[in-house]
Structures are given as C-alpha cells and as structure tokens.
Enzyme design. Sequence first.
Site, short mmCIF file in Angstrom:
data_model
loop_
_atom_site.label_atom_id
_atom_site.label_comp_id
_atom_site.label_asym_id
_atom_site.label_seq_id
_atom_site.Cartn_x
_atom_site.Cartn_y
_atom_site.Cartn_z
CG ASN A 110 -62.41 -49.17 -42.10
OD1 ASN A 110 -61.48 -49.55 -41.37
ND2 ASN A 110 -62.63 -47.89 -42.37
CG HIS A 112 -64.62 -43.77 -40.17
ND1 HIS A 112 -63.40 -43.31 -40.59
CD2 HIS A 112 -65.38 -42.67 -39.92
CE1 HIS A 112 -63.41 -42.00 -40.60
NE2 HIS A 112 -64.60 -41.58 -40.19
CB SER A 139 -69.72 -46.23 -38.75
OG SER A 139 -70.33 -45.05 -38.31
CG ASP A 148 -63.88 -43.41 -44.16
OD1 ASP A 148 -63.37 -44.53 -44.02
OD2 ASP A 148 -63.29 -42.36 -43.84
C1 GRF Z 1 -59.52 -47.37 -34.52
O1 GRF Z 1 -59.96 -46.53 -33.52
C2 GRF Z 1 -60.45 -47.30 -35.71
O2 GRF Z 1 -61.56 -46.52 -35.50
C3 GRF Z 1 -59.67 -46.62 -36.80
O3 GRF Z 1 -58.34 -46.74 -36.47
C4 GRF Z 1 -58.19 -46.95 -35.06
C5 GRF Z 1 -57.13 -47.98 -34.94
O4 GRF Z 1 -56.61 -48.09 -33.66
N1 GRF Z 1 -60.02 -47.16 -38.07
P1 GRF Z 1 -55.65 -49.31 -33.30
O5 GRF Z 1 -54.40 -49.19 -34.15
O6 GRF Z 1 -56.38 -50.57 -33.59
O7 GRF Z 1 -55.34 -49.16 -31.84
#
Ligand code: GRF
Length: 224
Positions: A110, A112, A139, A148
């Site tokens: 993931n 985050h 991260s 997370d």
């Molecule tokens: C990303 O910024 C990521 O950090 C978080 O969710 C956001 C997703 O954005 N997990 P998108 O839908 O890919 O534009």
Amino acid sequence: MPQAKLPVVVMLSGNGSTLQAILDAPELEALIEIHGVISDQADAYGLERAAAHHISTAHIPKLAADDAQTYTAKLITQLNDWQPKLIVLAGYMRILSAAFVQRYALQIINIHPSLLPHYKGLNTHQRVLDAGEVRHGTSVHVVNAELDAGTIIAQAPCPVRADDTAETLSARVKAKERELYPKVIAWLARGELVLTDHGAYLNHQCLPEQGWQLPDLPGTAPSY
Ligand code: GRF
C-alpha cells in the site's frame, strides 16, 4: 529468454491517479502485467483509466448484507481468476480482513500519504498542517492485519510550506508517490526487493525501520 512479467492486481476506490502513475511508468512496462483492477466503488474513475488501457475490471462492492467473511470470499474468487503474485493497493479505502491479508501474506503493498508510523489513517494532510509539522511525505508499506502498520519499504519525504493548504500539500505528496510507488514495484518485479516476516530486503540488505528514503530533489513528475 525475456523474464516473465509479474502478474499484478490493483485495488482502488477513487480517482486512480496512483494506477495512472503505474501505467505510465516506463520501467514497469517490461516488468509487470496488470491482470485486473478491482474497485469497491462503481463510479471510481480508476476503473475508466483501467478500461482505457484494456485492463479487466471488477466492481466488488461491500453490500450491507455482506459480513467480512462474505466480502473476503468475493474478493478471493475474483483474484483466483486473475492469479496475481502482487496486489497493489492504490487508494483502496476499505480495511482488508485478517483472513484476506493472511491469504496473500507478504504479497500486498500500500502507499499511505504520511511518513509512517506517524499519521496513520485518514485526512493526513490536514492533520499534518494542524500539528504544525515542517516535514511530511509518503510511505510504501507491506499490508498486514493492522491499519497502516506493516513493514515500511520506502518513504519519500517533502517539506511543508508556511502557506500550504491540504490541497497544495496533497499535490506535493502525490508527486512523490508517482515517483516512489513504481520504483518499489519495479524492485519487486526484478526480485531485488524481498519481503519477509522479519523485514524487507533490498539487494540482500535489510532495510531500516523507516524504509529506503527517496532523496527530496525538485520533482519533475507530471500532474494528473
Ligand atoms: C493516494 O494519494 C494514496 O496515498 C492514498 O490514496 C490516494 C489515492 O489517490 N492511499 P488516487 O485515487 O490514486 O488518485
């Protein structure tokens, strides 16, 4: 003989700019094959981005009648069709069940938007501003059953500016994410990064607790 591409499934809930960054990363073209994209939201723009690239999509909502076990079973049924070796969460807004995480142990990553272990959970940019932090970032981590909290693989820090709003800060962090996530996926696809129960190893070196750090140089990443 050319190396087989790593089979990947991407899971998302929204805009899908993270998916777009993966699709656009030149280094990933020869390394991964996205077998499908799953969204829990029917109107996620990420599904359209996938379709535009002729990638199979599945809308798997969590219905009011679904308990965690039922929803997990639906996800696993779809994944059995697509046989990923790596599951990439890209803005997927549901917490995956312990059973799901166990089924794909060390195969789910993931990204985050915070420098973990700080600012887990939602609304990270506003919380960082409210706390008066001068440093923020993103991260990439292994997904385990705790939110997370899996092994941190890599981080990309960036400054917080005095006149930042949650939007400007989010845009700066997203530019970092577009650089960092494809890099980590490429490491995994090339077998340079190995995830274990006791840490992440990059080129046989155990990564430090806060993961590999992307130097904070002026970015040239495109906007989506
Ligand atoms: C990303 O910024 C990521 O950090 C978080 O969710 C956001 C997703 O954005 N997990 P998108 O839908 O890919 O534009």
